[in-house]
Design a protein around this motif. Structure first.
Motif, PDB file in Angstrom:
ATOM      1  N   SER A 105     -10.724 -25.726  25.577  1.00  0.00           N
ATOM      2  CA  SER A 105     -10.509 -25.016  26.802  1.00  0.00           C
ATOM      3  C   SER A 105      -9.163 -24.462  26.930  1.00  0.00           C
ATOM      4  CB  SER A 105     -10.993 -25.858  28.171  1.00  0.00           C
ATOM      5  OG  SER A 105     -10.153 -26.739  28.445  1.00  0.00           O
ATOM      6  N   GLY A 106      -9.067 -23.558  27.618  1.00  0.00           N
ATOM      7  CA  GLY A 106      -7.555 -23.067  28.304  1.00  0.00           C
ATOM      8  C   GLY A 106      -7.343 -21.832  27.555  1.00  0.00           C
ATOM      9  N   GLY A 107      -8.034 -21.355  26.779  1.00  0.00           N
ATOM     10  CA  GLY A 107      -7.868 -19.844  26.113  1.00  0.00           C
ATOM     11  C   GLY A 107      -7.852 -18.947  27.046  1.00  0.00           C
ATOM     12  N   SER A 145      -6.378 -27.346  25.900  1.00  0.00           N
ATOM     13  CA  SER A 145      -6.902 -28.741  26.034  1.00  0.00           C
ATOM     14  C   SER A 145      -8.014 -28.884  25.015  1.00  0.00           C
ATOM     15  CB  SER A 145      -7.217 -29.072  27.277  1.00  0.00           C
ATOM     16  OG  SER A 145      -6.189 -28.951  28.247  1.00  0.00           O
ATOM     17  N   CYS A 146      -8.197 -30.093  24.493  1.00  0.00           N
ATOM     18  CA  CYS A 146      -9.527 -30.487  23.671  1.00  0.00           C
ATOM     19  C   CYS A 146      -9.916 -32.046  24.296  1.00  0.00           C
ATOM     20  CB  CYS A 146      -9.171 -30.484  22.459  1.00  0.00           C
ATOM     21  SG  CYS A 146     -10.345 -31.172  21.296  1.00  0.00           S
ATOM     22  N   VAL A 147     -11.162 -31.974  24.959  1.00  0.00           N
ATOM     23  CA  VAL A 147     -11.758 -33.196  25.344  1.00  0.00           C
ATOM     24  C   VAL A 147     -12.600 -33.822  24.357  1.00  0.00           C
ATOM     25  CG1 VAL A 147     -12.656 -34.621  27.377  1.00  0.00           C
ATOM     26  CG2 VAL A 147     -11.255 -32.560  27.671  1.00  0.00           C
ATOM     27  N   VAL A 148     -12.235 -34.916  23.922  1.00  0.00           N
ATOM     28  CA  VAL A 148     -13.161 -35.585  22.922  1.00  0.00           C
ATOM     29  C   VAL A 148     -14.092 -36.666  23.704  1.00  0.00           C
ATOM     30  CG1 VAL A 148     -13.230 -37.113  20.932  1.00  0.00           C
ATOM     31  CG2 VAL A 148     -11.530 -35.633  21.222  1.00  0.00           C
ATOM     32  N   SER A 149     -15.564 -36.597  23.320  1.00  0.00           N
ATOM     33  CA  SER A 149     -16.300 -37.368  23.810  1.00  0.00           C
ATOM     34  C   SER A 149     -17.171 -38.237  22.826  1.00  0.00           C
ATOM     35  CB  SER A 149     -17.504 -36.885  24.896  1.00  0.00           C
ATOM     36  OG  SER A 149     -18.057 -35.803  24.085  1.00  0.00           O
ATOM     37  N   GLY A 150     -17.405 -39.435  23.095  1.00  0.00           N
ATOM     38  CA  GLY A 150     -18.032 -40.238  21.874  1.00  0.00           C
ATOM     39  C   GLY A 150     -17.038 -40.679  20.989  1.00  0.00           C
ATOM     40  N   GLY A 151     -17.282 -41.405  19.911  1.00  0.00           N
ATOM     41  CA  GLY A 151     -16.427 -42.127  18.956  1.00  0.00           C
ATOM     42  C   GLY A 151     -15.028 -42.735  19.565  1.00  0.00           C
ATOM     43  N   MET A 152     -13.912 -42.850  19.174  1.00  0.00           N
ATOM     44  CA  MET A 152     -12.959 -43.747  19.508  1.00  0.00           C
ATOM     45  C   MET A 152     -11.608 -42.943  19.436  1.00  0.00           C
ATOM     46  SD  MET A 152     -13.823 -47.224  17.664  1.00  0.00           S
ATOM     47  CE  MET A 152     -12.321 -48.217  18.588  1.00  0.00           C
ATOM     48  N   PHE A 153     -11.607 -42.059  20.482  1.00  0.00           N
ATOM     49  CA  PHE A 153     -10.277 -41.167  20.305  1.00  0.00           C
ATOM     50  C   PHE A 153      -8.973 -41.811  20.171  1.00  0.00           C
ATOM     51  CE2 PHE A 153      -8.205 -37.154  21.446  1.00  0.00           C
ATOM     52  CZ  PHE A 153      -7.013 -37.867  22.167  1.00  0.00           C
ATOM     53  N   SER A 154      -8.903 -42.919  20.693  1.00  0.00           N
ATOM     54  CA  SER A 154      -7.225 -43.587  20.524  1.00  0.00           C
ATOM     55  C   SER A 154      -7.115 -43.928  19.036  1.00  0.00           C
ATOM     56  CB  SER A 154      -7.336 -44.844  21.244  1.00  0.00           C
ATOM     57  OG  SER A 154      -8.325 -45.758  20.896  1.00  0.00           O
ATOM     58  N   ARG A 155      -8.078 -43.961  18.269  1.00  0.00           N
ATOM     59  CA  ARG A 155      -7.985 -44.023  16.755  1.00  0.00           C
ATOM     60  C   ARG A 155      -7.840 -42.967  15.934  1.00  0.00           C
ATOM     61  NH1 ARG A 155      -6.790 -49.454  15.216  1.00  0.00           N
ATOM     62  NH2 ARG A 155      -7.928 -50.877  16.675  1.00  0.00           N
ATOM     63  N   TYR A 156      -8.212 -41.685  16.441  1.00  0.00           N
ATOM     64  CA  TYR A 156      -8.083 -40.634  15.864  1.00  0.00           C
ATOM     65  C   TYR A 156      -6.814 -39.779  15.645  1.00  0.00           C
ATOM     66  CZ  TYR A 156     -13.302 -40.442  16.671  1.00  0.00           C
ATOM     67  OH  TYR A 156     -14.666 -40.798  16.613  1.00  0.00           O
ATOM     68  N   ALA A 157      -6.678 -39.332  14.521  1.00  0.00           N
ATOM     69  CA  ALA A 157      -5.543 -38.286  14.399  1.00  0.00           C
ATOM     70  C   ALA A 157      -6.128 -37.028  14.816  1.00  0.00           C
ATOM     71  CB  ALA A 157      -5.093 -38.236  13.199  1.00  0.00           C
ATOM     72  N   MET A 158      -5.252 -36.181  15.551  1.00  0.00           N
ATOM     73  CA  MET A 158      -5.807 -34.904  16.192  1.00  0.00           C
ATOM     74  C   MET A 158      -4.920 -33.630  15.781  1.00  0.00           C
ATOM     75  SD  MET A 158      -8.445 -36.021  17.884  1.00  0.00           S
ATOM     76  CE  MET A 158      -8.914 -34.431  18.562  1.00  0.00           C
ATOM     77  N   GLY A 159      -5.784 -32.644  15.159  1.00  0.00           N
ATOM     78  CA  GLY A 159      -4.969 -31.362  14.787  1.00  0.00           C
ATOM     79  C   GLY A 159      -5.778 -30.271  15.455  1.00  0.00           C
ATOM     80  N   TRP A 160      -4.826 -29.104  15.520  1.00  0.00           N
ATOM     81  CA  TRP A 160      -5.215 -27.699  16.124  1.00  0.00           C
ATOM     82  C   TRP A 160      -5.147 -26.819  14.911  1.00  0.00           C
ATOM     83  CZ3 TRP A 160      -7.253 -26.501  20.722  1.00  0.00           C
ATOM     84  CH2 TRP A 160      -7.103 -27.470  21.565  1.00  0.00           C
TER      85      TRP A 160
END
Length: 126
Positions: A7-9, A21-36
């Motif tokens: 969101s935010g565009g 912003s990118c909200v992640v549901s499900g999975g284990m966000f704290s373990r993920y690397a994130m990219g744009w």
């Protein structure tokens, strides 16, 4: 299985700022690397920025270095892209992506990522 939602565009003038912003549901966000990543009309999708699971490794494309800032809030399961001094060349659909292995290697590579959002449009008028 993680679900990513950006969101935010929006449409702005050159020189303005936006925060995606990118909200992640499900999975284990704290373990993920994130990219744009972003994809401009008629062009291939390209890397913009990435952050490792703990935030210790951050990478930027040369074209956005010094203007964009990636950050994450593990408590909110959200990754942000602060975009300053926007240029018309920044016009694209911006995608959020998650690497379930946490990085920190190859985070500039599209194929590293396991989950993708649907994208949010950013339009910069000069």
């Amino acid at each position: 299985q993680a679900h990513l939602e950006e969101s935010g565009g929006g449409s702005v003038q050159a020189g303005d700022s936006l925060t995606l912003s990118c909200v992640v549901s499900g999975g284990m966000f704290s373990r993920y690397a994130m990219g744009w990543f972003r994809q401009a009309p008629g062009k291939e999708r390209e890397f913009v920025a990435a952050i490792s699971w703990g935030g210790s490794r951050i990478y930027y494309a040369d074209s956005v270095k010094g203007r964009f800032t990636i950050s994450r809030d593990n408590a909110e399961k959200t990754v942000y892209l602060q975009m300053n001094s926007l240029e018309s060349e920044d016009t694209a659909v911006y995608y959020c992506a998650a690497d379930k292995y946490g990085g920190p290697c190859r985070l500039t590579t599209e194929g590293t990522y396991d989950y993708w959002g649907q994208g949010t449009q950013v339009t910069v008028s000069s």
